[in-house]
Design an enzyme around this catalytic site. Sequence first.
Site, mmCIF file in Angstrom:
data_model
loop_
_atom_site.group_PDB
_atom_site.id
_atom_site.type_symbol
_atom_site.label_atom_id
_atom_site.label_comp_id
_atom_site.label_asym_id
_atom_site.label_seq_id
_atom_site.Cartn_x
_atom_site.Cartn_y
_atom_site.Cartn_z
ATOM 1 N N LYS A 64 0.873 -1.233 -0.044
ATOM 2 C CA LYS A 64 -0.117 -0.047 0.030
ATOM 3 C C LYS A 64 0.817 1.049 0.035
ATOM 4 O O LYS A 64 0.716 2.397 -0.965
ATOM 5 C CB LYS A 64 -0.995 -0.060 1.177
ATOM 6 C CG LYS A 64 -1.807 -1.240 1.428
ATOM 7 C CD LYS A 64 -2.741 -1.173 2.516
ATOM 8 C CE LYS A 64 -2.056 -1.023 3.770
ATOM 9 N NZ LYS A 64 -1.482 -2.488 4.142
ATOM 10 N N ARG B 133 -10.047 0.469 7.617
ATOM 11 C CA ARG B 133 -9.746 -0.961 8.031
ATOM 12 C C ARG B 133 -10.711 -1.844 8.935
ATOM 13 O O ARG B 133 -10.548 -2.795 9.230
ATOM 14 C CB ARG B 133 -8.573 -0.713 9.048
ATOM 15 C CG ARG B 133 -7.180 -0.999 8.462
ATOM 16 C CD ARG B 133 -6.111 -0.594 9.485
ATOM 17 N NE ARG B 133 -4.838 -1.545 9.393
ATOM 18 C CZ ARG B 133 -3.734 -1.054 8.769
ATOM 19 N NH1 ARG B 133 -3.683 0.252 8.403
ATOM 20 N NH2 ARG B 133 -3.023 -1.915 8.704
ATOM 21 N N ARG C 214 11.872 -5.831 5.316
ATOM 22 C CA ARG C 214 11.769 -4.520 5.030
ATOM 23 C C ARG C 214 12.743 -3.916 6.060
ATOM 24 O O ARG C 214 12.971 -4.151 7.490
ATOM 25 C CB ARG C 214 10.419 -3.915 5.406
ATOM 26 C CG ARG C 214 10.228 -2.289 5.734
ATOM 27 C CD ARG C 214 8.878 -1.855 5.824
ATOM 28 N NE ARG C 214 7.836 -2.673 6.466
ATOM 29 C CZ ARG C 214 6.617 -2.276 6.631
ATOM 30 N NH1 ARG C 214 6.195 -1.526 5.623
ATOM 31 N NH2 ARG C 214 5.750 -3.097 7.366
ATOM 32 N N ARG D 164 11.170 -1.869 11.330
ATOM 33 C CA ARG D 164 10.121 -1.368 12.147
ATOM 34 C C ARG D 164 9.421 -2.246 13.390
ATOM 35 O O ARG D 164 9.623 -3.485 13.161
ATOM 36 C CB ARG D 164 8.812 -1.391 11.226
ATOM 37 C CG ARG D 164 7.911 0.071 11.140
ATOM 38 C CD ARG D 164 7.036 0.134 10.015
ATOM 39 N NE ARG D 164 5.948 -0.525 10.465
ATOM 40 C CZ ARG D 164 4.719 -0.456 9.447
ATOM 41 N NH1 ARG D 164 4.770 0.218 8.199
ATOM 42 N NH2 ARG D 164 3.735 -1.166 9.934
ATOM 43 N N ARG E 262 -0.907 -9.105 13.321
ATOM 44 C CA ARG E 262 -1.414 -8.052 12.240
ATOM 45 C C ARG E 262 -2.307 -8.617 11.071
ATOM 46 O O ARG E 262 -3.148 -8.173 10.647
ATOM 47 C CB ARG E 262 -0.261 -7.065 11.513
ATOM 48 C CG ARG E 262 0.348 -6.243 12.628
ATOM 49 C CD ARG E 262 1.875 -5.813 12.226
ATOM 50 N NE ARG E 262 1.786 -5.206 10.810
ATOM 51 C CZ ARG E 262 2.806 -4.971 10.483
ATOM 52 N NH1 ARG E 262 4.022 -5.515 10.731
ATOM 53 N NH2 ARG E 262 2.718 -4.260 8.935
HETATM 54 P P1 AP5 Z 1 4.677 -1.426 1.969
HETATM 55 O O1 AP5 Z 1 4.558 -0.769 0.966
HETATM 56 O O2 AP5 Z 1 5.354 -0.800 2.916
HETATM 57 O O3 AP5 Z 1 3.274 -2.426 2.229
HETATM 58 P P2 AP5 Z 1 2.208 -2.020 3.172
HETATM 59 O O4 AP5 Z 1 0.862 -2.471 2.712
HETATM 60 O O5 AP5 Z 1 2.121 -0.291 3.151
HETATM 61 O O6 AP5 Z 1 2.763 -2.732 4.516
HETATM 62 P P3 AP5 Z 1 2.423 -2.003 5.819
HETATM 63 O O7 AP5 Z 1 3.312 -3.123 6.795
HETATM 64 O O8 AP5 Z 1 3.080 -0.630 6.061
HETATM 65 O O9 AP5 Z 1 0.960 -2.112 6.091
HETATM 66 P P4 AP5 Z 1 0.124 -2.148 7.567
HETATM 67 O O10 AP5 Z 1 -1.161 -1.867 7.059
HETATM 68 O O11 AP5 Z 1 0.466 -3.250 8.364
HETATM 69 O O12 AP5 Z 1 0.824 -1.030 8.305
HETATM 70 P P5 AP5 Z 1 0.486 0.409 8.808
HETATM 71 O O13 AP5 Z 1 1.562 1.257 8.772
HETATM 72 O O14 AP5 Z 1 -0.686 1.041 7.983
HETATM 73 O O15 AP5 Z 1 5.644 -2.888 1.628
HETATM 74 C C1 AP5 Z 1 6.231 -3.708 2.214
HETATM 75 C C2 AP5 Z 1 7.449 -4.297 1.969
HETATM 76 O O16 AP5 Z 1 7.251 -5.051 0.800
HETATM 77 C C3 AP5 Z 1 8.450 -3.242 1.859
HETATM 78 O O17 AP5 Z 1 9.828 -3.314 2.173
HETATM 79 C C4 AP5 Z 1 8.407 -2.870 0.242
HETATM 80 O O18 AP5 Z 1 9.682 -2.375 -0.061
HETATM 81 C C5 AP5 Z 1 8.261 -4.288 -0.192
HETATM 82 N N1 AP5 Z 1 7.274 -4.337 -1.498
HETATM 83 C C6 AP5 Z 1 6.234 -3.783 -1.822
HETATM 84 N N2 AP5 Z 1 5.717 -3.980 -2.923
HETATM 85 C C7 AP5 Z 1 6.732 -5.126 -3.267
HETATM 86 C C8 AP5 Z 1 6.411 -5.842 -4.691
HETATM 87 N N3 AP5 Z 1 5.746 -5.644 -5.515
HETATM 88 N N4 AP5 Z 1 7.502 -6.636 -4.807
HETATM 89 C C9 AP5 Z 1 8.550 -7.019 -3.654
HETATM 90 N N5 AP5 Z 1 8.348 -6.250 -2.518
HETATM 91 C C10 AP5 Z 1 7.475 -5.337 -2.440
HETATM 92 O O19 AP5 Z 1 -0.255 0.263 10.304
HETATM 93 C C11 AP5 Z 1 0.219 0.020 11.336
HETATM 94 C C12 AP5 Z 1 -0.337 -0.217 12.433
HETATM 95 O O20 AP5 Z 1 -1.157 1.182 12.689
HETATM 96 C C13 AP5 Z 1 -1.392 -1.286 12.521
HETATM 97 O O21 AP5 Z 1 -1.115 -2.650 12.940
HETATM 98 C C14 AP5 Z 1 -2.434 -0.700 13.413
HETATM 99 O O22 AP5 Z 1 -2.317 -1.164 14.697
HETATM 100 C C15 AP5 Z 1 -2.330 0.702 13.347
HETATM 101 N N6 AP5 Z 1 -3.389 1.357 12.425
HETATM 102 C C16 AP5 Z 1 -2.879 2.125 11.099
HETATM 103 N N7 AP5 Z 1 -4.186 2.384 10.455
HETATM 104 C C17 AP5 Z 1 -5.248 2.094 11.205
HETATM 105 C C18 AP5 Z 1 -6.624 2.200 11.159
HETATM 106 N N8 AP5 Z 1 -7.245 2.902 10.258
HETATM 107 N N9 AP5 Z 1 -7.295 1.653 12.105
HETATM 108 C C19 AP5 Z 1 -6.730 1.086 13.060
HETATM 109 N N10 AP5 Z 1 -5.542 0.813 13.678
HETATM 110 C C20 AP5 Z 1 -4.721 1.339 12.416
#
Ligand code: AP5
Length: 239
Positions: A37, A112, A157, A190, A201
């Site tokens: 994402k 979410r 990552r 992270r 997660r």
């Molecule tokens: P990346 O692009 O970072 O993937 P992502 O989908 O953004 O993954 P996240 O881990 O950031 O998502 P998340 O939803 O768990 O975390 P968030 O910060 O939103 O890619 C990941 C890795 O893969 C990178 O190394 C990248 O280079 C690699 N990659 C990407 N695409 C690739 C490809 N095509 N091929 C190969 N490699 C690739 O949330 C964190 C926490 O915050 C949650 O757990 C929760 O506690 C809280 N939170 C956030 N939003 C909310 C909400 N709306 N409601 C409640 N709690 C929330």
Amino acid sequence: MADQPARNLETSDAPGFGVAGSKPGPVVLLGPPGAGKGTQAKKIVAHYGVPQISTGDLLRENVRRATELGRKARAIMDRGDLVRDELMYDIVADRLNQADCRPGFILDGFPRTVAQAEWLDGHLRKQFFEKMPEFCQPIVVQLEVDYNQLLLRLAGRRSCPTCGTPYNVHFQPPRQDELCDRDGSGLVSRADDREEVVRERLVAYDRQTRPLVDHYRAKGMLVPVNADCAVGEVTAQIF
Ligand code: AP5
């Protein structure tokens, strides 16, 4: 939202959609942790010049500044659960209220839960559609990735604590093991990318977020994308 201009998801021919320099309206990126994402949001931002709104980044910033929200969110994020819906609404509303969101925005990590999706529907209606009748319905891009690939992406990552450059030891490695190419700093992971937290997660995604697939499909807004391929191929499908 029924009176808003719908997008033609077959041809992406809503006014300006898919044309460099034009504005995409609201885009929701939906997918499990590690689906890409954040990576894809940055590609869309670079192409259209609209902001990425990452609720994960907003929360981590609040944790870093030790705000009241940050103090409440920290323990929840550390164990891989979702932060309570009611705590999310103000930070999202505040961010969407900023002027740079008027032409459109990329929501990365929000909504979410079904409750968050319903809140967003109401918020967009009041704050965008009633004020700007030309504003399009959101498009919801669902990034689909194999479970084992997600584990590999998250375990690999890294980022530079000094300049923020992202790396992935499997897919985008630094020239020298665990060191930033730009400034030589030791790379960091992270806190919630530890294996035991990643599993939580992914469970939270399945239980609380996956139901949004049906929610948005029923509204005709869902665009599934095979995100189990190279970054550029995923971006090409989204565009
Ligand atoms: P990346 O692009 O970072 O993937 P992502 O989908 O953004 O993954 P996240 O881990 O950031 O998502 P998340 O939803 O768990 O975390 P968030 O910060 O939103 O890619 C990941 C890795 O893969 C990178 O190394 C990248 O280079 C690699 N990659 C990407 N695409 C690739 C490809 N095509 N091929 C190969 N490699 C690739 O949330 C964190 C926490 O915050 C949650 O757990 C929760 O506690 C809280 N939170 C956030 N939003 C909310 C909400 N709306 N409601 C409640 N709690 C929330």
